[in-house]
Design an enzyme around this catalytic site. Structure first.
Site, short mmCIF file in Angstrom:
data_model
loop_
_atom_site.label_atom_id
_atom_site.label_comp_id
_atom_site.label_asym_id
_atom_site.label_seq_id
_atom_site.Cartn_x
_atom_site.Cartn_y
_atom_site.Cartn_z
N GLU A 174 5.10 -9.69 15.04
CA GLU A 174 4.54 -10.14 16.32
C GLU A 174 4.70 -11.66 16.45
O GLU A 174 5.08 -12.18 17.48
CB GLU A 174 3.07 -9.73 16.39
N ARG B 232 0.82 -1.23 0.00
CA ARG B 232 0.00 0.00 0.00
C ARG B 232 0.84 1.27 0.00
O ARG B 232 0.33 2.35 -0.28
CB ARG B 232 -1.01 -0.05 1.16
P1 AMP Z 1 4.22 -2.33 11.57
O1 AMP Z 1 5.44 -2.94 10.99
O2 AMP Z 1 3.72 -3.05 12.79
O3 AMP Z 1 4.36 -0.83 11.77
O4 AMP Z 1 3.04 -2.56 10.51
C1 AMP Z 1 2.91 -1.73 9.41
C2 AMP Z 1 2.55 -2.49 8.18
O5 AMP Z 1 1.49 -3.41 8.42
C3 AMP Z 1 2.08 -1.55 7.10
O6 AMP Z 1 2.59 -1.98 5.85
C4 AMP Z 1 0.57 -1.65 7.16
O7 AMP Z 1 0.02 -1.61 5.86
C5 AMP Z 1 0.27 -2.97 7.84
N1 AMP Z 1 -0.71 -2.86 8.95
C6 AMP Z 1 -0.45 -3.05 10.27
N2 AMP Z 1 -1.55 -2.90 11.02
C7 AMP Z 1 -2.54 -2.56 10.15
C8 AMP Z 1 -3.94 -2.25 10.30
N3 AMP Z 1 -4.53 -2.22 11.51
N4 AMP Z 1 -4.66 -1.95 9.20
C9 AMP Z 1 -4.06 -1.95 7.98
N5 AMP Z 1 -2.77 -2.24 7.76
C10 AMP Z 1 -2.00 -2.55 8.83
#
Ligand code: AMP
Length: 176
Positions: A99, A62
């Site tokens: 996670e 995205r």
């Molecule tokens: P993080 O590495 O935990 O910051 O997760 C970010 C990545 O996971 C991004 O590429 C987001 O598109 C996706 N992502 C994580 N949580 C969500 C959520 N609640 N809704 C949509 N995309 C998410």
């Protein structure tokens, strides 16, 4: 309607997707409103207008939607950072922890050159693991991380703290 309200209306919250307990933020509705898309791009680009950005990294998948438009607005290059195994030429990669389990992102080895000033973009900042891995990859290739920009930030997950050491300039359009 003010910008934040229009944006919030365009983002659909989907409970328990892709797994129980996650509230997925579906950004696809933003593209139903070209004026809103333009405003998002302008607001993501504006804080970096004087930063002499050479390249924007968009994170799969995205980050590929608005990333190239931000690059156009800043008149700079756009670079794709992808999950392992998708890029056809020689790559450099970084492993990072999720996670549950771990993941790998990679970029073509010539995507960033020494001295490049880089802005990292994704749709959403959650724990910060993905964006931090993109920042590590940027540094591995000799680039300088000038900042980060996201459409959405999930504040309770504290992702910004993980990015501070790369750059304190972390922009998001809407926070939950
Ligand atoms: P993080 O590495 O935990 O910051 O997760 C970010 C990545 O996971 C991004 O590429 C987001 O598109 C996706 N992502 C994580 N949580 C969500 C959520 N609640 N809704 C949509 N995309 C998410």
């Amino acid at each position: 309607m003010i910008f934040e309200e229009r944006l919030k209306k365009a983002i659909h919250e989907v409970p328990d997707f892709p797994e129980p307990g996650i509230i997925f933020k579906d950004i696809t509705g933003i593209w139903h409103d070209p004026e809103l898309v333009r405003e998002c791009v302008q607001r993501l680009a504006a804080p970096f207008e004087k930063d002499n950005i050479h390249k924007i990294i968009g994170i799969e998948s995205r980050g590929f939607l608005m990333g190239p438009m931000i690059a156009q607005a800043l008149n700079c290059s756009f670079v794709t950072v992808r999950k392992k195994g998708k890029l056809p030429r020689e790559t450099l990669h970084v492993n990072y922890e999720l996670e549950y389990g771990n993941a790998t992102i990679e970029a073509h080895q010539d995507a960033i050159v020494v001295g490049d000033r880089v802005l990292i973009h994704d749709d959403l900042l959650a724990t910060g693991g993905t964006a931090a891995a993109a920042a590590q990859l940027t540094k591995l290739m000799g680039g300088q991380v000038v900042g980060f920009c996201f459409i959405i930030q999930l504040l309770h997950l504290g992702g910004a703290a993980k990015l501070q050491s790369f750059s304190p300039k972390i922009i998001s359009l809407i926070d939950y």
